[in-house]
Design an enzyme around this catalytic site. Structure first.
Site, PDB file in Angstrom:
ATOM      1  N   TYR A 144      15.270  27.371  -1.272  1.00  0.00           N
ATOM      2  CA  TYR A 144      15.263  28.135  -1.925  1.00  0.00           C
ATOM      3  C   TYR A 144      16.118  27.103  -3.165  1.00  0.00           C
ATOM      4  CZ  TYR A 144      19.973  30.443  -3.820  1.00  0.00           C
ATOM      5  OH  TYR A 144      20.904  31.431  -3.941  1.00  0.00           O
ATOM      6  N   LYS A 148      15.798  26.041  -6.668  1.00  0.00           N
ATOM      7  CA  LYS A 148      17.564  26.410  -7.963  1.00  0.00           C
ATOM      8  C   LYS A 148      17.453  25.574  -8.755  1.00  0.00           C
ATOM      9  CE  LYS A 148      19.633  30.049  -8.024  1.00  0.00           C
ATOM     10  NZ  LYS A 148      19.455  31.713  -8.510  1.00  0.00           N
TER      11      LYS A 148
END
Length: 345
Positions: A144, A148
């Site tokens: 993640y 990101k």
């Protein structure tokens, strides 16, 4: 020669508007007089006056249809941080964002506000009052965070590459509030299974939790101040409740508020982190043979046992930001919204 229609400055699209943050953002935008459309892979609710367009973020033609005569895009779409699907993170956060930027430029969209994450500068070690000048994490704690970082770079760099296309990134941390599908439900499920008895470390680590209305407020302030002459163009901003709190105090307040016992037994941080790392390595080694998933990960141990709180000074100066809901009030509203998760319910 055909005259190009100037996009309506109050007409916006919320990409990922069916999610937790996205829906709160849509509701507040409607209150402020915006004309709102939602573009998402699914539709999870209905609201009067809101147009829902279902489609894949990697489908540029579907996006172009949604972006017609739109001046402003909020990009909130992302898989949940708890997911462990590397391919999905790459597809949505990286490839999907590239496609969204291309579609915005082709459609004549003027502004994009990205929902990033404060985790882009967090590598699992202490951050105390961190500013936006911290470098991106060199060892991201999970897929993640890794994607990101790539996503934020793509959006902010687009501000320099494409004349007339203005971008800004909002970095919230520890979002919570009514309808949150992650923090409170996962915590309650863990408590019901008798696994919320332990505090990792000495319990003194301080973190930021941010009530969802404050995150929404930061997004809208950024959108309304995003102009060609603004210092916020191509910049990232931390948005928090500006009330750092001990991680385990916050968790205990939620648990006790819902009728569960607060954790009280301490476990050494490095022992727990080492066990989580061993389990993660074992899972990785066996993954070609067995499909194994675990929530006991080094990332979760780090988040529960280290300091990670951030300065909002730049947001205060450039955006005029200040929280609209206090941490105490946010906790009360959140607890009130989860009667079905109370003990014995």
């Amino acid at each position: 020669m055909a005259t190009r229609v100037r996009p309506n400055s109050k007409r916006c699209v919320v990409i990922g508007g069916s999610g937790f943050l996205g829906r709160h953002l849509v509701e507040k935008l409607l209150d402020r007089g915006y004309s709102v459309s939602v573009f998402d892979i699914r539709q999870s609710y209905e609201l009067p006056g809101v147009t829902f367009l279902q489609g894949d973020l990697c489908d540029k033609q579907a996006l172009l249809t949604a972006l017609k005569n739109v001046s402003l895009v909020f990009h909130c779409a992302s898989p949940a941080p708890s997911s462990d699907d590397r391919t999905l993170f790459e597809r949505v956060n990286v490839q999907g964002t590239k496609t969204a930027i291309e579609a915005c430029i082709e459609a004549g969209v003027q502004k994009m506000v990205l929902t990033s994450s404060a985790s882009v500068v967090y590598d699992g070690t202490d951050i105390k009052n961190g500013s936006e000048d911290l470098q991106y994490a060199t060892k991201p704690i999970d897929y993640y965070t890794q994607t990101k970082i790539q996503q934020e770079k793509l959006v902010l760099e687009a501000c320099d590459k494409h004349k007339g296309f203005l971008t800004v990134a909002i970095r919230p941390h520890g979002i919570f509030g009514p309808r949150d599908p992650q923090l409170v439900p996962i915590m309650v499920d863990t408590a019901r299974r008798g696994k919320m008895k332990f505090i990792i470390g000495d319990g003194s680590n301080v973190v930021d939790f941010t009530y969802v209305d404050n995150v929404v407020h930061g997004h809208i302030l950024a959108a309304e101040r995003l102009r060609p002459d603004s210092p916020i163009c191509g910049k990232a901003y931390h948005i928090t409740n500006d009330e750092p709190v001990r991680f385990w105090d916050f968790m205990s307040e939620l648990l006790v508020g819902l009728g569960y016992d607060a954790p009280r037994f301490h476990l050494p941080y490095f022992l727990v982190y080492g066990l989580a790392l061993l389990l993660w390595l074992l899972t990785w080694i066996l993954s070609p043979v067995f499909s194994i998933k675990t929530t006991f990960t080094p990332m979760r141990v780090a988040l529960a046992g280290t300091h990670h709180y951030y300065s909002c000074e730049r947001a205060k100066e450039h955006l005029g930001y200040k929280p609209v809901v206090s941490l105490k009030e946010g906790i009360a509203r959140t607890l009130e919204s989860y009667p079905h998760l109370r003990k014995g319910a």
